[in-house]
Design a protein around this motif. Structure first.
Motif, short mmCIF file in Angstrom:
data_model
loop_
_atom_site.label_atom_id
_atom_site.label_comp_id
_atom_site.label_asym_id
_atom_site.label_seq_id
_atom_site.Cartn_x
_atom_site.Cartn_y
_atom_site.Cartn_z
N PHE A 1 0.87 -1.18 0.00
CA PHE A 1 0.00 0.00 0.00
C PHE A 1 0.91 1.23 0.00
N SER A 2 0.81 2.02 -1.03
CA SER A 2 1.70 3.17 -1.20
C SER A 2 0.97 4.47 -0.96
N LEU A 3 1.64 5.38 -0.29
CA LEU A 3 1.13 6.73 -0.09
C LEU A 3 1.94 7.67 -0.96
N ILE A 4 1.25 8.54 -1.69
CA ILE A 4 1.91 9.44 -2.64
C ILE A 4 1.59 10.88 -2.28
N LEU A 5 2.64 11.67 -2.17
CA LEU A 5 2.48 13.11 -2.02
C LEU A 5 2.79 13.70 -3.39
N GLU A 6 1.78 14.17 -4.08
CA GLU A 6 1.94 14.60 -5.48
C GLU A 6 2.90 15.78 -5.59
N SER A 7 2.82 16.70 -4.66
CA SER A 7 3.70 17.88 -4.65
C SER A 7 3.91 18.26 -3.19
N ALA A 8 5.01 17.76 -2.64
CA ALA A 8 5.21 17.89 -1.19
C ALA A 8 5.23 19.36 -0.75
N SER A 9 4.63 19.59 0.41
CA SER A 9 4.66 20.93 1.00
C SER A 9 5.17 20.83 2.43
N THR A 10 5.61 21.96 2.96
CA THR A 10 6.21 21.93 4.30
C THR A 10 5.21 21.48 5.37
N ASN A 11 3.92 21.72 5.15
CA ASN A 11 2.95 21.28 6.16
C ASN A 11 2.68 19.78 6.11
N GLN A 12 3.36 19.09 5.23
CA GLN A 12 3.29 17.64 5.21
C GLN A 12 4.47 17.00 5.93
N THR A 13 5.30 17.83 6.54
CA THR A 13 6.34 17.30 7.42
C THR A 13 5.66 16.63 8.61
N SER A 14 5.94 15.34 8.80
CA SER A 14 5.22 14.59 9.82
C SER A 14 5.81 13.19 9.93
N MET A 15 5.27 12.43 10.89
CA MET A 15 5.53 10.99 10.98
C MET A 15 4.37 10.29 10.30
N TYR A 16 4.70 9.38 9.39
CA TYR A 16 3.67 8.64 8.66
C TYR A 16 3.72 7.18 9.10
N LEU A 17 2.55 6.66 9.47
CA LEU A 17 2.45 5.30 9.96
C LEU A 17 1.51 4.50 9.05
N CYS A 18 1.97 3.32 8.70
CA CYS A 18 1.17 2.39 7.93
C CYS A 18 0.68 1.30 8.88
N ALA A 19 -0.52 0.79 8.63
CA ALA A 19 -1.05 -0.30 9.44
C ALA A 19 -1.84 -1.25 8.56
N SER A 20 -1.98 -2.48 9.04
CA SER A 20 -2.85 -3.43 8.34
C SER A 20 -3.75 -4.10 9.36
N ARG A 21 -4.86 -4.61 8.88
CA ARG A 21 -5.84 -5.25 9.76
C ARG A 21 -6.48 -6.40 9.02
N GLY A 22 -6.63 -7.54 9.71
CA GLY A 22 -7.28 -8.69 9.12
C GLY A 22 -8.74 -8.74 9.51
N ASN A 23 -9.24 -9.93 9.78
CA ASN A 23 -10.66 -10.09 10.11
C ASN A 23 -11.01 -9.56 11.48
N LEU A 24 -10.06 -9.61 12.40
CA LEU A 24 -10.29 -9.05 13.72
C LEU A 24 -10.06 -7.55 13.65
N ASP A 25 -10.34 -6.85 14.72
CA ASP A 25 -10.24 -5.39 14.66
C ASP A 25 -8.93 -4.86 15.21
N ILE A 26 -7.90 -5.69 15.28
CA ILE A 26 -6.59 -5.26 15.75
C ILE A 26 -5.78 -4.78 14.57
N GLN A 27 -5.17 -3.61 14.72
CA GLN A 27 -4.30 -3.09 13.68
C GLN A 27 -2.85 -3.35 14.06
N TYR A 28 -2.06 -3.66 13.04
CA TYR A 28 -0.63 -3.88 13.21
C TYR A 28 0.10 -2.77 12.46
#
Lengths: 114, 111
Positions: free
Chosen positions: B74-101
């Motif tokens: 799963f890819s996240l794309i910033l089409e034209s990065a701006s300074t207000n997009q400076t941040s920590m980005y976290l990816c997660a996945s979830r199966g049939n249960l409601d726990i995210q990893y």
């Protein structure tokens, strides 16, 4: 609408003393509630989950949380803090209104003093 | 053991650049998520995907797009990065249960 509020942005305790991190939620339905922990420069890790089977939920690393419907609270506790507990903790509620949605609290940073 | 891997721990980009953040999970989960994490704001959902080529906007999708061509990626794309997009980005996945990893996060600085 469902929401979650962590009442303290920072909590500081001494090693060996009890930890209390407070969380209140609002929910129209029977909620699904979680606590996650994030150590520095790491992703979030599940600490524990409320499943409605028991109001007192035990998690990893000696943490536990008690679901109190009358107070709409899900506070996280530990009897004795350890230096390795220093981290950020997130209370999370699952919303089923308008589709499945995960709502994170703003986080509580726990400091543990030697 | 469950594993969610984000390709970069730290990234420094310039304003206007196109930025790709990659996330791979090895649990055969249908659901994958991208969040950004900012001090005092907790985690905010940018986009999520519940199947290959399927995506849904989260709470703050503006300035972002996503791609899910394969179930594990799963890819996240910033089409034209701006300074207000400076941040920590976290990816997660979830199966049939409601726990995210969660992955370990990518700290992005846009200068």
């Amino acid at each position: 609408a469902q929401s979650v509020t962590q009442l303290d942005s920072h909590v500081s305790v001494s090693e060996g003393t009890p930890v209390l991190l407070r969380c209140n939620y609002s929910s129209s339905y029977s909620p699904s509630l979680f606590w996650y922990v994030q150590h520095p420069n790491k992703g979030l890790q599940l600490l524990l989950k409320y499943t409605s089977a028991a109001t007192l939920v035990k998690g990893i690393n000696g943490f536990e949380a008690e679901f109190k419907k009358s107070e709409t609270s899900f506070h996280l506790t530990k009897p004795s803090a350890h230096m390795s507990d220093a981290a950020e903790y997130f209370c999370v509620v699952i919303s089923f209104e308008g589709g499945f949605k995960t709502i994170f609290g703003a986080g509580t940073r726990l400091f543990v003093k030697a | 053991d469950v594993k969610v891997t984000q390709s970069s721990r730290y990234l420094v980009k310039r304003t206007g650049e196109k930025v790709f953040l990659e996330c791979v999970q090895d649990m055969d989960h249908e659901n994958m998520f991208w969040y950004r994490q900012d001090p005092g704001l907790g985690l905010r959902l940018i986009y999520f995907s519940y199947d290959v080529k399927m995506k849904e906007k989260g709470d703050i999708p503006e300035g972002y797009s996503v791609s899910r061509e394969k179930k594990e990626r799963f890819s996240l794309i910033l089409e034209s990065a701006s300074t207000n997009q400076t941040s920590m980005y976290l990816c997660a996945s979830r199966g049939n249960l409601d726990i995210q990893y969660f992955g370990a996060g990518t700290r992005l600085s846009v200068l």
